[in-house]
Motif scaffolding. Structure first.
Motif, PDB file in Angstrom:
ATOM      1  N   PRO A   1       3.000 -16.058  -8.053  1.00 55.63           N
ATOM      2  CA  PRO A   1       3.215 -14.862  -9.290  1.00 55.63           C
ATOM      3  C   PRO A   1       1.546 -14.917  -9.314  1.00 55.63           C
ATOM      4  O   PRO A   1       0.746 -15.508  -9.026  1.00 55.63           O
ATOM      5  CB  PRO A   1       3.801 -15.639  -9.838  1.00 55.63           C
ATOM      6  CG  PRO A   1       3.854 -17.139  -9.304  1.00 55.63           C
ATOM      7  CD  PRO A   1       3.524 -16.971  -8.447  1.00 55.63           C
ATOM      8  N   ARG A   2       1.174 -13.880 -10.112  1.00 52.12           N
ATOM      9  CA  ARG A   2      -0.039 -13.296 -10.293  1.00 52.12           C
ATOM     10  C   ARG A   2      -0.488 -13.857 -12.005  1.00 52.12           C
ATOM     11  O   ARG A   2       0.378 -13.783 -12.611  1.00 52.12           O
ATOM     12  CB  ARG A   2      -0.113 -11.961 -10.229  1.00 52.12           C
ATOM     13  CG  ARG A   2       0.201 -11.283  -9.081  1.00 52.12           C
ATOM     14  CD  ARG A   2      -0.992 -10.988  -8.177  1.00 52.12           C
ATOM     15  NE  ARG A   2      -0.953 -10.793  -7.181  1.00 52.12           N
ATOM     16  CZ  ARG A   2      -1.593 -10.851  -6.327  1.00 52.12           C
ATOM     17  NH1 ARG A   2      -3.190 -10.692  -6.257  1.00 52.12           N
ATOM     18  NH2 ARG A   2      -2.013 -10.847  -5.487  1.00 52.12           N
TER      19      ARG A   2
ATOM     20  N   GLU B   1       6.178  -0.884   0.052  1.00 47.83           N
ATOM     21  CA  GLU B   1       6.806  -1.129  -1.369  1.00 47.83           C
ATOM     22  C   GLU B   1       6.824   0.188  -2.381  1.00 47.83           C
ATOM     23  O   GLU B   1       6.515   0.228  -3.276  1.00 47.83           O
ATOM     24  CB  GLU B   1       5.453  -2.397  -1.641  1.00 47.83           C
ATOM     25  CG  GLU B   1       6.441  -3.112  -1.280  1.00 47.83           C
ATOM     26  CD  GLU B   1       8.224  -4.451  -1.684  1.00 47.83           C
ATOM     27  OE1 GLU B   1       7.944  -3.693  -2.589  1.00 47.83           O
ATOM     28  OE2 GLU B   1       8.370  -4.806  -0.632  1.00 47.83           O
TER      29      GLU B   1
ATOM     30  N   CYS C   1       1.242   2.196 -10.337  1.00 49.14           N
ATOM     31  CA  CYS C   1       1.685   0.862 -10.864  1.00 49.14           C
ATOM     32  C   CYS C   1       0.985  -0.279 -10.535  1.00 49.14           C
ATOM     33  O   CYS C   1       1.286  -1.240 -10.953  1.00 49.14           O
ATOM     34  CB  CYS C   1       3.125   2.199 -10.429  1.00 49.14           C
ATOM     35  SG  CYS C   1       3.570   1.160  -8.590  1.00 49.14           S
ATOM     36  N   GLN C   2      -0.077  -0.511  -9.160  1.00 45.68           N
ATOM     37  CA  GLN C   2      -0.440  -1.279  -8.977  1.00 45.68           C
ATOM     38  C   GLN C   2       0.674  -2.168  -8.373  1.00 45.68           C
ATOM     39  O   GLN C   2       0.194  -3.547  -8.495  1.00 45.68           O
ATOM     40  CB  GLN C   2      -1.032  -2.041 -10.465  1.00 45.68           C
ATOM     41  CG  GLN C   2      -2.247  -2.748 -10.295  1.00 45.68           C
ATOM     42  CD  GLN C   2      -3.111  -3.457 -11.658  1.00 45.68           C
ATOM     43  OE1 GLN C   2      -2.116  -4.108 -12.081  1.00 45.68           O
ATOM     44  NE2 GLN C   2      -3.566  -3.963 -10.710  1.00 45.68           N
ATOM     45  N   ILE C   3       1.570  -1.602  -7.779  1.00 43.55           N
ATOM     46  CA  ILE C   3       2.594  -2.500  -7.253  1.00 43.55           C
ATOM     47  C   ILE C   3       1.826  -2.471  -6.018  1.00 43.55           C
ATOM     48  O   ILE C   3       1.893  -3.739  -5.609  1.00 43.55           O
ATOM     49  CB  ILE C   3       4.201  -1.673  -7.297  1.00 43.55           C
ATOM     50  CG1 ILE C   3       4.579  -2.202  -8.487  1.00 43.55           C
ATOM     51  CG2 ILE C   3       4.709  -2.718  -5.341  1.00 43.55           C
ATOM     52  CD1 ILE C   3       5.832  -1.433  -8.385  1.00 43.55           C
TER      53      ILE C   3
ATOM     54  N   ILE D   1       3.013  -2.984   3.920  1.00 39.02           N
ATOM     55  CA  ILE D   1       4.074  -3.832   3.312  1.00 39.02           C
ATOM     56  C   ILE D   1       3.849  -2.487   1.551  1.00 39.02           C
ATOM     57  O   ILE D   1       4.524  -2.229   1.260  1.00 39.02           O
ATOM     58  CB  ILE D   1       3.233  -5.519   2.151  1.00 39.02           C
ATOM     59  CG1 ILE D   1       3.747  -6.434   3.503  1.00 39.02           C
ATOM     60  CG2 ILE D   1       3.766  -5.205   0.876  1.00 39.02           C
ATOM     61  CD1 ILE D   1       3.062  -7.516   3.211  1.00 39.02           C
TER      62      ILE D   1
ATOM     63  N   GLU E   1      -0.212  -6.087  -5.369  1.00 39.06           N
ATOM     64  CA  GLU E   1       0.891  -6.925  -5.903  1.00 39.06           C
ATOM     65  C   GLU E   1       1.057  -7.139  -5.376  1.00 39.06           C
ATOM     66  O   GLU E   1       1.514  -8.673  -4.954  1.00 39.06           O
ATOM     67  CB  GLU E   1       1.246  -6.574  -7.553  1.00 39.06           C
ATOM     68  CG  GLU E   1       0.970  -6.775  -8.775  1.00 39.06           C
ATOM     69  CD  GLU E   1       2.153  -6.441  -9.677  1.00 39.06           C
ATOM     70  OE1 GLU E   1       3.447  -7.261  -9.890  1.00 39.06           O
ATOM     71  OE2 GLU E   1       1.974  -5.675 -10.454  1.00 39.06           O
ATOM     72  N   VAL E   2       1.610  -6.570  -4.363  1.00 36.04           N
ATOM     73  CA  VAL E   2       1.983  -7.170  -2.987  1.00 36.04           C
ATOM     74  C   VAL E   2       1.281  -7.063  -1.596  1.00 36.04           C
ATOM     75  O   VAL E   2       1.521  -7.828  -0.525  1.00 36.04           O
ATOM     76  CB  VAL E   2       3.107  -6.214  -2.152  1.00 36.04           C
ATOM     77  CG1 VAL E   2       4.383  -5.675  -3.099  1.00 36.04           C
ATOM     78  CG2 VAL E   2       2.606  -4.915  -2.580  1.00 36.04           C
TER      79      VAL E   2
ATOM     80  N   GLN F   1       2.889 -13.564  -0.629  1.00 39.46           N
ATOM     81  CA  GLN F   1       3.482 -11.866  -1.587  1.00 39.46           C
ATOM     82  C   GLN F   1       4.349 -12.964  -2.956  1.00 39.46           C
ATOM     83  O   GLN F   1       4.228 -12.467  -3.477  1.00 39.46           O
ATOM     84  CB  GLN F   1       4.292 -12.076  -0.875  1.00 39.46           C
ATOM     85  CG  GLN F   1       5.542 -12.385  -0.318  1.00 39.46           C
ATOM     86  CD  GLN F   1       4.671 -12.429   1.251  1.00 39.46           C
ATOM     87  OE1 GLN F   1       4.396 -13.070   1.669  1.00 39.46           O
ATOM     88  NE2 GLN F   1       5.976 -12.750   2.370  1.00 39.46           N
ATOM     89  N   ASP F   2       4.929 -13.670  -2.840  1.00 34.39           N
ATOM     90  CA  ASP F   2       5.896 -14.522  -3.666  1.00 34.39           C
ATOM     91  C   ASP F   2       4.838 -15.607  -4.826  1.00 34.39           C
ATOM     92  O   ASP F   2       5.508 -15.985  -5.866  1.00 34.39           O
ATOM     93  CB  ASP F   2       6.411 -15.796  -3.198  1.00 34.39           C
ATOM     94  CG  ASP F   2       7.699 -14.887  -2.337  1.00 34.39           C
ATOM     95  OD1 ASP F   2       7.436 -15.056  -1.798  1.00 34.39           O
ATOM     96  OD2 ASP F   2       7.668 -13.629  -2.492  1.00 34.39           O
TER      97      ASP F   2
END
Lengths: 249, 222, 400, 407, 241
Positions: free
Chosen positions: E217-218, E72, E111-113, E68, E116-117, E214-215
């Motif tokens: 929210p942090r 991403e 960016c830390q994405i 993933i 997050e994902v 994955q959805d």
């Protein structure tokens, strides 16, 4: 310094009195896009004006103008006391490439044997010609409303890529139209200074078009995957594959 | 215990240009006079690195920040950002080098007097970084000029730039004036100027300088 | 500019000036029948005061500017093209790098446009947080701008360093919240990424509370300075008609006396709940543009104190918002905010796929430069540098 | 003269010189005598230059809330920092070993000559400065004339540098330097004329001696403590700043406008020479200011006379230079037309008035009792009133503004 | 009067000059190599891979090569190749693992994405920033071995976040176990039972099945500014080799 709109080139020493009587109003449009369209149609009967609906939640519909009347309409919109769209915020180029639309026509062929009529599917590939589009977002600073969105389309993407420039109406379009000329290749007629804005003058391509192919500089791509990998394949060296493996645990 | 001591902590990345005390002793044995001259020369150069005042993009702001009160690059004698390349010793390529900008960067490098050094600060200057997929972005300034220190990060913290500067100081302190491994600027066969790429119809011409930039073909990792 | 080149006088002298443009550093003495020699100087792309890699080709009569052509593209990083090949979320960190001094506001503008495109609601707390971040960014940007402006005016970095001293405090806040000093990547479609702790809010409140003291000192040092007044008043005047027609926005426009602040006009976010004023200039000169920034910072402090007072509790993300696999409905949207530099807009066309079909940034820095030549004509090189500084550009946004 | 003036410390440098000279044969003694003086001046002010640069960097750093260079240390010895005081020597080693680039199209002779001339002339000015009691390299009757003649030549060298570099920025800088030279020589000299008028001599040594008295032992009779002297001193400082191309008058080297101005094409050793000359010029002008207005090597109070005179001189010199650094850290740059306007429309008239003021001071020298007060008041008025009026007209149209807000 | 503004300015700089000797607010220099740089808890620079076991980091990577993050990652600086076989993870469950995992730090934009994902909390942001190198091809590309760091290290650099993650993971594990037990019990009770959740599925079931991981929210709470975890504790990024 001639050739530009006189409004824009008055002497720098002449300053009109700075006085604005503004009232705060909601940022919504004073007239709907349909009303504007109707008014324009009565004012410019020869012009072709199409309302382009926006299906998204923003629901900001736009008006597609034909190229010949666009400068006049633009000037009318700027000076019209009801609208006074004196501020052109944003000018955008959009590339709509040629699209193959596959249509399926079903024709029922009567069975010569007398049975039920047979349905024959026939695929027709229709090539929808693409175009290059310029989108203008207009607001009014005097009346504090907007946006009115204008669209202009070129005839095709290859040779008939000319549109009238709206820079004489709104100076704000100056750099943005140059940028569109640079990146999309729309030629704006009567633009005072139509040169490439971002790329160098010797550059030949229009990189924001959807069919632009970037120069091949994928010599070192240790993390290439997907589309990048396809492009980097020609340069794959033992090193790029070896570096991924690293020492075995 | 808030901070890692760079000398104690095993850094995950190999440090650049460190010279050990043993090596320094070895240096001494080469000849006291030459070595002490060398040390004086290198001491002077390493403590007076004047960077070219030249910012390209986001990293330039962090470069400026490194010169401000909090980080104060002046402590290393490197706060004299010279706007003219004629008086600069170090070129900090701080930010994305676009293809439109690359000829100018090479020209600036050519205009700097020897001995000169180059730091590629930030992902963009090293490899094009996040913008490497762009059509107008040069995938690393080392395609045209030699780079001494690479500082990854997007943008690197000002401390990271200071760290890179300390690495460069260490590298300068270890340079030799004579012998087979003499410093680059002392060898006449090493070029001090590099060909300036030209604007082509689709890309820079040439897209990279093969004398300067060659990604490894085969890997012999330990 | 009709520079008739009288034969016999036109000299082409090649000189090794280090700052030539792509055509190579050449001294070209352009002869004019009536005005004697004109000197064409290419300032930039490497010049100490062009705020990055901006280039101006200036034609000088003595030291007076008779022609000025800006040249762009030296930092054209193809942001729009990359964004059209990246997911909606993937473009968020790139927006940090558009206006690299104000990543928080740029994030917000992009999030706003996507939310408009998809009809995505945002919880109240997130809206307040966004305002806090945007106004802190405004403080940061304007302080730095004033510092840079004074650098152009010839100070030995002192005001700039004072500004950066304050900037570090704000960056510390941003860093402890978002993890990065400059590239915050903080906003998400439908909210914000991290919820600040009460300690963070307290620290930010204290910072905003103390900021006017810094501004007072700053102003004591500079605003009344006679040299500063002489260097900025009456320089680079811009009248409101031209400014509006040229699409200028932000403090540059308001310095010319036009009341146009997107925060008031659009009332995006929860700005209508805040009580703040919009300062207006009367002369449209460099001094007015400078004062607009100072006054706006004072208003920002007011907004911040209200935001800290009224910050509601609650979620910071719409629970229905999707982080991954985000596909907005087909359509288009133009979202804009009042960034510290002017109206920052994002125009997005979605065709229902995970990547935007068209992604366009309306860069205030670029469009505010439209009238640069008109503002500089008749002034000297020294003034051109100052006028450019007072417009406040960031090359990452000008060239994208 | 108090006995302190004959103290051992006071005589030590001179006696050292005489002791050295006596070893030489008679015919060479005269030459050696002067050579030692020259070498001493070069050594002292060479070192002074070095420490001025580090002082400037450190003071500016403190002004800007940071530390400044603090870790250069010494070669050969590891771990030593010496508070960065060796920084100028590192800079010197580096600059002297840098590659020297001469642009291909430059006028090579002029390009080479400019830094030589600028250093030579800025050093020549030191010849007539009295650094201490009996410590003056050359006693000239027309010392002031000599000083200004030599000082003006440095600006010529700047023009040479700018012209010969064949660089557009250098050329602009050269033009600016000329304009500045022409504008500011006049107020500089005019600000000194009152002193000549009052002291009745052009000799720097005699001028210092005229100031060597105290009222009741602690109020020195320095010229700066008279109304016309104060005015002259202020004009002198402004003009000196302009003459030495220091902020806020650093137009030829205006970094944010002209890259490095006339220095744009200079690298390595030649750049170092310019850099050196700039500081020598500043030091010489400050030293002249000290000599003319601040009593030269005289102690401020009688009971402080035991401190050797050359130390007093150095202290005052350092004070002047610190003030210049402070100004540099604060002020912004004028524009070239404002610069010349300031000179012609403000400084020159004021300086001319000040000459008249000094004449009045000389004529009223015999006034006593309450008339003495009248004398001071008139002298003040003659200078303050025109200052206010002309200051108004100079800044006419420039004022802080108030702003309205959108309703 | 002419000059008053200039004198005011001189006064301000003089105040700052004097203040720099006694007022810490006016002397803000942190002497970098000697004085510690205090990094906040949330600071991020480059990603690393979390492994459960400190002694054998390679054996127990949380990463299951779902790719993933590779997909991403905006600048596409991650490369992952799935393994052919499976290895037991920390829970003993058989999982795929990354045969190749590489991050090109010369491209990464922090960016830390990817963090997050990641549904498995397998990739986190490191705080090391002193990473200047002389060879950008070999030094700046980090392979799986260089990226793997133990969970203890994660706890050192992001104490609050790591504790929260650990809590979540234990809760997940417990819930999964209980569910497995319940299904087993149900199976034992009734012959016709729901099909057992496939062990080979890539994702372990989260605690609340309503929200996909994955959805989710942090909700990270930022710590106090200026007070954070240490970037590198003693021992630092301990490697097993």
């Amino acid at each position: 310094m001639s050739g530009r709109h006189p409004l824009l080139w008055t002497s720098r020493s002449q300053h009109p009195p700075l006085h604005f009587t503004f009232t705060h109003s909601t940022p919504t449009l004073l007239e709907t896009a349909e009303q504007i369209r109707d008014r324009l149609v009565t004012r410019f009967p020869a012009a072709q004006i199409v309302l382009v609906p926006n299906p998204g939640p923003a629901a900001e519909h736009s008006l597609l103008l034909d190229a010949t009347h666009a400068p006049d309409i633009a000037r009318f919109l700027r000076d019209d006391p009801v609208l006074r769209l004196d501020y052109c915020s944003n000018v955008t180029g959009v590339d709509w490439p040629d699209k193959d639309i596959t249509g399926i026509t079903k024709t029922s062929v009567p069975d010569p044997a007398g049975g039920p009529p047979k349905i024959v599917e026939q695929k027709t590939v229709r090539r929808q010609p693409g175009c290059l589009e310029a989108v203008y977002h207009l607001y009014s600073m005097a009346l504090k409303h907007g946006p009115v969105i204008l669209r202009l389309c070129t005839a095709n993407r290859i040779d008939a890529v000319t549109l009238p420039s709206l820079t004489p109406v709104w100076r704000a379009c100056d750099f943005q139209e140059r940028e569109i000329f640079d990146l999309y290749g729309i030629v704006f007629e009567h633009h005072p200074d139509l040169r490439r804005l971002l790329m160098w003058d010797e550059f030949k391509d229009h990189p924001m078009r959807k069919d632009y192919v970037e120069p091949d500089d994928y010599e070192w791509e240790p993390t290439a995957h997907g589309a990048v990998l396809e492009r980097a394949k020609a340069h794959l060296t033992p090193a790029t594959t070896a570096i991924k493996e690293g020492p075995k645990p | 215990m808030e901070m890692s001591d760079p000398a104690v902590t095993p850094a995950p990345f190999p440090a650049a240009g460190n010279i050990t005390d043993a090596e320094r002793e070895e240096l001494r044995r080469h000849g006291i006079l030459l070595t002490s001259l060398e040390e004086l020369y290198n001491w002077g150069r390493s403590n007076s690195i004047w960077p070219l005042q030249f910012g390209l993009a986001c990293c330039a702001i962090e470069m400026i920040a490194a010169a401000t009160a909090r980080f104060d690059i002046a402590r290393f004698g490197a706060e004299i950002f010279r706007p003219s390349p004629r008086q600069a010793d170090l070129m900090i390529v701080s930010g994305t080098v676009t293809k439109k900008m690359a000829p100018q960067v090479v020209r600036l490098w050519n205009q700097m007097p020897e001995p000169k050094y180059c730091i590629a600060m930030g992902a963009c200057a090293i490899s094009g970084g996040p913008f490497k997929q762009g059509y107008n972005v040069l995938k690393g300034i080392d395609r045209f000029i030699p780079v001494d220190i690479y500082i990854p990060g997007c943008p690197p913290r000002p401390e990271a730039l200071l760290h890179g500067l300390i690495q460069l100081q260490a590298q300068i302190k270890g340079e030799k004036l004579t012998g087979p491994d003499a410093a680059r600027h002392t060898r006449p066969e090493e070029p001090s100027e590099f060909p300036v790429p030209e604007y082509g119809a689709h890309d820079l011409e040439p897209p990279h300088n093969p004398d300067v930039w060659s990604p490894p073909a085969a890997l012999d990792k330990p | 500019m009709s520079t008739s080149q009288v034969s016999g006088f036109n000299t082409q002298v090649s000189a090794p000036g280090p700052f030539g443009g792509p055509a190579g550093p050449t001294v070209r003495a352009v002869h004019d029948q009536f005005h004697g020699d004109l000197l064409e100087v290419s300032m930039g792309p490497q010049h100490p005061s062009t705020h990055g890699v901006f280039r101006m080709v200036v034609t000088l009569d003595g030291e007076q500017i008779v022609k000025l052509k800006p040249v762009f593209g030296y930092l054209h990083r193809n942001h729009e093209k990359i964004a059209e090949n990246t997911s909606y979320l993937g473009s968020m960190p790139y927006t940090d790098r558009l206006d690299y001094l104000c990543s928080m506001s740029t994030n917000w503008a992009y999030a706003l446009a996507v939310e408009k495109l998809d009809g995505q609601p945002v919880p109240d707390r997130a809206q307040y947080l966004r305002i806090i971040m945007a106004e802190l960014t405004r403080l940061l940007n304007h302080s730095c701008l004033v510092g840079f402006l004074f650098n152009d005016l010839g100070t030995s970095f002192t005001p700039l360093l004072y500004a950066f001293r304050e900037r570090e405090k704000i960056l510390d806040l941003f860093e402890s919240l978002s993890g990065s000093r400059m590239m915050c990547n903080y906003q998400r479609f439908g909210g914000c990424r991290v919820d600040p702790s009460p300690e963070w809010l307290e620290a930010a409140r204290r910072l905003a509370e103390n900021y006017p003291r810094f501004l007072d000192e700053y102003e004591a040092m500079l605003t009344g300075n006679e040299i500063m007044l002489a260097r900025t008043q009456g320089i680079g005047r811009l009248n409101s008609t031209h400014a509006i027609n040229a699409g200028l926005t932000g403090p540059v426009l308001r310095a010319s006396g036009v009341d146009y602040d997107v925060r008031k006009i659009d009332g995006y976010g929860v700005y209508p709940r805040f009580d703040f004023r919009v300062p207006l200039g009367a002369h449209g000169d460099t001094y007015d543009r400078y004062m607009m920034r100072i006054l706006e910072m004072r208003e920002s402090v007011k907004i911040l104190s209200q935001a800290f007072r009224d910050l509601p509790a609650g979620p910071i993300m719409d629970p229905k918002a999707k982080l991954r696999g985000f596909r907005p409905k087909a359509g288009e949207a133009y979202g804009r905010i009042e960034s510290p530099k002017g109206e920052l807009g994002f125009y997005l066309i979605s065709d229902g796929s995970p990547n935007p079909y068209r992604y366009r940034v309306r860069p205030p820095s670029l469009i505010n430069l439209t009238l640069l030549e008109e503002m500089c004509l008749g002034h000297t090189v020294a003034d051109a540098v100052v006028i450019l500084g007072s417009i406040d550009i960031v090359l990452g946004e000008v060239d994208r | 003269m108090s006995p302190a003036s004959d103290s051992y410390l006071e005589r030590a440098p001179l006696e050292l010189r005489d002791w050295l000279v006596q070893f030489l044969p008679e015919p060479l003694q005269w030459l050696a005598h002067h050579l030692i003086t020259v070498v001493a001046v070069l050594a002292v002010f060479g070192t002074f230059f070095a420490f001025t640069t580090i002082a400037e960097r450190k003071l500016l750093a403190r002004l800007q809330n940071r530390l400044g260079p603090n870790r250069s240390g010494l070669p050969w010895i590891k771990g030593l920092k010496l508070w960065g005081l060796t920084q100028p020597f590192a800079d010197a080693v580096k600059t002297l070993t840098k590659e020297d680039i001469v642009p291909a199209t430059a006028d090579k002779w002029l390009h080479f000559l400019a830094p030589v001339i600028v250093v030579a002339f800025s050093l020549m000015t030191f010849a007539v400065l009295p650094f201490g009691r009996n410590m003056i390299p050359v006693e000239l009757n027309a010392a002031l004339l000599y000083f200004f003649a030599a000082g003006a030549a440095t600006e010529l060298a700047i023009f040479m540098a700018g012209w010969s570099s064949r660089n557009k920025y250098s050329l602009l800088a050269a033009m600016r330097a000329l304009a500045q030279l022409i504008s500011y020589e006049l107020p500089l000299i005019l600000s000194v004329v009152p002193i000549v008028l009052v002291a009745g001599t052009l000799s720097t040594k005699a001028i210092v001696l005229t100031q060597g008295y105290w009222t009741s032992g602690f109020l020195p009779h320095w010229f700066v403590f008279t109304p016309w002297g104060l005015a002259g001193f202020l004009i002198f400082i402004v003009a000196a700043l302009a003459e030495s191309n220091r902020s806020p008058f650093d137009l030829p080297e205006a970094e944010s406008e002209l890259i490095a101005g006339h220095l744009t094409e200079y690298s390595g050793f030649k750049y170092a020479l310019f850099f050196m000359a700039e500081y020598f010029g500043l030091t010489a002008l400050s030293a002249l200011g000290v000599t003319l207005f601040l009593g030269g090597w005289q102690a401020p109070c009688v009971f402080l006379e035991f401190i050797p005179s050359y130390l007093w001189f150095m202290l005052k010199l350092i004070g002047m230079i610190v003030f210049f650094i402070w100004v540099r850290g604060t002020l912004l740059r004028l524009r070239i037309d404002q610069l010349t306007r300031l000179a012609w429309k403000f400084l020159v008239p004021l300086a001319l008035l000040n000459v008249g003021n000094a004449a009045f001071w000389v004529l009223s020298a015999h006034w006593a009792g309450p008339l003495q007060l009248v004398r001071w008041a008139v002298s003040f008025a003659v200078i303050v009133i025109p200052f206010v009026i002309m200051g108004r007209s100079l800044t006419a149209g420039f004022a802080p503004r108030t702003y309205r807000y959108a309703s | 009067m002419l000059g008053s503004g200039i004198i005011k300015g001189l006064a301000v700089t003089a105040k700052n000059f004097v203040g720099s000797y006694y007022d810490p607010a006016r002397m803000t220099t942190v002497e970098y190599p000697e004085q510690p740089t205090v990094l906040p808890e949330n600071y991020r620079n480059f990603p690393f891979l979390v492994s459960e076991n400190a002694t054998d980091p390679m054996g127990t990577l949380r990463c299951v090569a779902c790719q993933i993050c590779e997909k991403e990652c905006p600048p596409q600086c991650i490369i992952i190749e799935k393994s052919k076989d499976k290895k037991p993870d920390a829970n003993g469950k058989m999982q795929l693992y990354p045969a190749v995992f590489g991050i090109d730090t010369s491209v990464c934009m922090s960016c830390q994405i990817c963090v997050e994902v990641c549904p498995f909390d397998a990739i986190k942001m490191d705080k090391v920033f002193e990473i200047a190198a002389t060879d950008r091809f070999l030094d700046l590309y980090l392979n799986r071995e260089q990226l793997a760091k133990p969970n203890t290290y994660y706890h050192q650099i992001h104490p609050e976040e790591a504790a929260e993650v650990d809590g979540r993971l234990t809760a997940d594990r417990k819930a999964a176990e209980e569910k497995a037990k319940a299904t087993a019990a149900a199976k034992a009770a009734a012959p016709v039972a729901a099909p057992k959740p496939a062990d080979s599925a890539v994702a372990p079931k989260p605690a609340s099945p309503a929200v996909k991981p994955q959805d989710e929210p942090r909700r990270l709470v930022s710590p106090k500014p200026g007070e954070g975890g240490s970037p590198l504790g003693e021992g630092g990024p301990a490697k097993s080799s």
